[in-house]
Motif scaffolding. Structure first.
Motif: not given
Ligand code: NAP
Length: 453
Positions: A199-200, A367
């Motif tokens: 969205r950004r 994280g």
């Molecule tokens: P995240 O990094 O917080 O990403 C969430 C995404 O959803 C962001 O792009 C956010 O956009 C978007 N979003 C939130 N509300 C929204 C809405 N209402 N409409 C549209 N888009 C929306 O969370 P995640 O991907 O679930 O990961 C969780 C954690 O696990 C993170 O710290 C991640 O790095 C980690 N993780 C790491 C790995 C790895 O190291 N390989 C793999 C999986 C997960 P905005 O930024 O604009 O809010």
């Protein structure tokens, strides 16, 4: 105190295992640690969250597994706090309880059509492809062969994982530990297009560069970025200048925008400034209504009112995880965390004696795995300081044997460390039958049967 300090860790994901490790590794006080999990197997999101094709990240489980070999540390699986035993009862058997049960639910988009058939939470899809016992197998076995175009909402690492698993060929997934039925179902996929919706702008995406790059290196999928989506404002320029990781992400995305599709079977379309505002469909989702956004100069976006339609008969909402409360434990529903100060659980601003918290349920779902080590160490430091100062309540009832007797008296088939080792051996043996290192056993009954061998 003549007996060891008895600590229960609730949840055996990375934060729980790191907390157990920190307790077992200190030498000030003799400690016995029971790591309790509602599932028959340990390691939480390392087993059921980390993408199965990320073999090196998944190998963290070998490190976590070694903690279970440390003197005084026991795994007690298939025991759910709140169902099989209450927190109050745990206080009878343990001097301290560390809650590390994570954030397992999905955040909601809060848009119309979100609950149409075919619209699923990434948490559920990830659980399915990792072989989680609670996964809804029937839904994905129906959706995957009957979909052609998928929208993945969000541009975090989970969204990237989901997109990559859908875009890869089965041959690219064959060296994973995915259950055979998952590979078989992915093999029936007719998906040609996957739309990743941010969205950004590119500089605001939360994925990491290594994970992002992989999307551009798949065997049979082209990655496509519209140059019109490469929008940057003063706030973007500033983060690109000051944050090397973001600068690298932006370089990758810019390079993709210059690529000419090579005619591969699948296309991954990465969109920015694209905010889903409605899901539309009939008996199931058919399209996503997306509003074009514009950067607002300070890291956020505003809507422009310009709407486009993206065809999608399968939508994966990957907008973050959310923590949930536990009976009798204070909970900040807005943030989805247990209120705490330095890992000490707080009720009305005061520490609850003997209760601690670590990991995602302490600080929110952010994280990488390693972040939880520092976090768990900090919580254990608070607990040990309380043990030293006499602030830790002393449990009245309990030895380890009495605790085991209590569980047995309730007819609970708790899985011990030895039981987990039997499951581990059974999964390796199952994998070997197909020339793989391991195949995940996905049913609770089969896991319990394997634990008893
Ligand atoms: P995240 O990094 O917080 O990403 C969430 C995404 O959803 C962001 O792009 C956010 O956009 C978007 N979003 C939130 N509300 C929204 C809405 N209402 N409409 C549209 N888009 C929306 O969370 P995640 O991907 O679930 O990961 C969780 C954690 O696990 C993170 O710290 C991640 O790095 C980690 N993780 C790491 C790995 C790895 O190291 N390989 C793999 C999986 C997960 P905005 O930024 O604009 O809010």
């Amino acid at each position: 105190m003549t007996r060891p300090l008895r600590i229960a860790v609730i949840g055996s994901g990375p934060s729980g295992m790191y907390a157990a490790d920190a307790l077992a590794s200190q030498s000030d006080v003799e400690v016995s640690v029971d790591v309790i999990d509602r599932l028959p197997v340990p390691f939480g999101l390392v087993r059921y969250g980390v993408a199965p094709d990320h073999l090196s990240i998944r190998s963290v489980r070998d490190t976590l597994d070694k903690v279970l070999d440390k003197p005084g540390v026991r795994f007690i699986g298939n025991v759910e706090v709140g169902r099989d035993i209450s927190l109050a009862e745990l206080h009878d058997y343990f001097d301290g309880v560390i809650l590390t049960y994570g954030a397992s639910r999905d955040r909601r988009l809060e848009i119309e059509g979100e609950d149409l058939d075919g619209s699923v939470a990434a948490t559920d899809f990830v659980a399915w492809y990792c072989g989680h016992p609670d996964a809804d197998r029937a839904t994905f076995e129906r959706l995957i062969p009957s979909s052609t175009s998928v929208a993945v909402v969000g541009v975090g690492n989970v969204a990237i994982d989901v997109t990559r698993v859908l875009a890869k060929t089965v041959a690219e997934l064959d060296d994973t530990d995915m259950p055979q039925h998952v590979l078989d179902t992915l093999g029936t996929s007719r998906i040609t297009d996957i739309h990743l919706l941010g969205r950004r702008g590119p500089a605001q995406a939360t994925f990491t560069t290594k994970e992002l790059r992989e999307l551009g290196e798949l065997l049979d999928a082209d990655v496509i970025v519209d140059p019109a989506d490469l929008a940057f404002d003063a706030a973007s320029d500033e983060v690109i200048r000051t944050d090397k990781a973001i600068a690298r992400n932006v370089e990758v995305i810019k390079e993709w925008s210059t690529r000419v599709p090579a005619g591969r079977s699948r296309r991954v379309h990465v969109h920015f400034l694209a905010r889903p505002v409605e899901l539309r469909g009939d008996d199931r989702v058919r399209e996503v209504v997306v509003e074009r956004t514009a950067l607002d100069g300070s890291g956020g976006v505003t809507g422009t009112g310009e709407l486009t339609i993206i065809a999608a008969d399968f939508v994966v909402r990957s907008v973050g995880y959310r923590g949930t409360g536990l009976d009798d434990v204070p909970f900040d529903a807005k943030r989805g965390v247990i209120p705490n100060a330095e890992g000490r659980v707080e009720r009305d601003g005061k520490a609850v004696p003997g209760e601690y918290v670590a990991g995602w349920i302490k600080r929110g779902p952010t994280g990488i795995i390693g972040t939880n080590k520092k976090d768990a160490n900090a919580t254990v430091a608070s607990l040990m300081a309380d043990a030293e100062s006499g602030a830790l309540p002393s449990a009245s009832a309990g030895s380890a044997r009495e605790f085991d007797d209590l569980l047995a008296s309730r007819g609970i088939a708790a899985v011990s460390t030895a039981g987990w080792r039997s499951i581990d051996a059974a999964e390796r043996a199952l994998g070997a039958t197909a020339g793989r290192a391991r195949t995940t056993i996905h049913e609770t009954g089969a896991l319990l049967a394997a634990s008893a061998d």
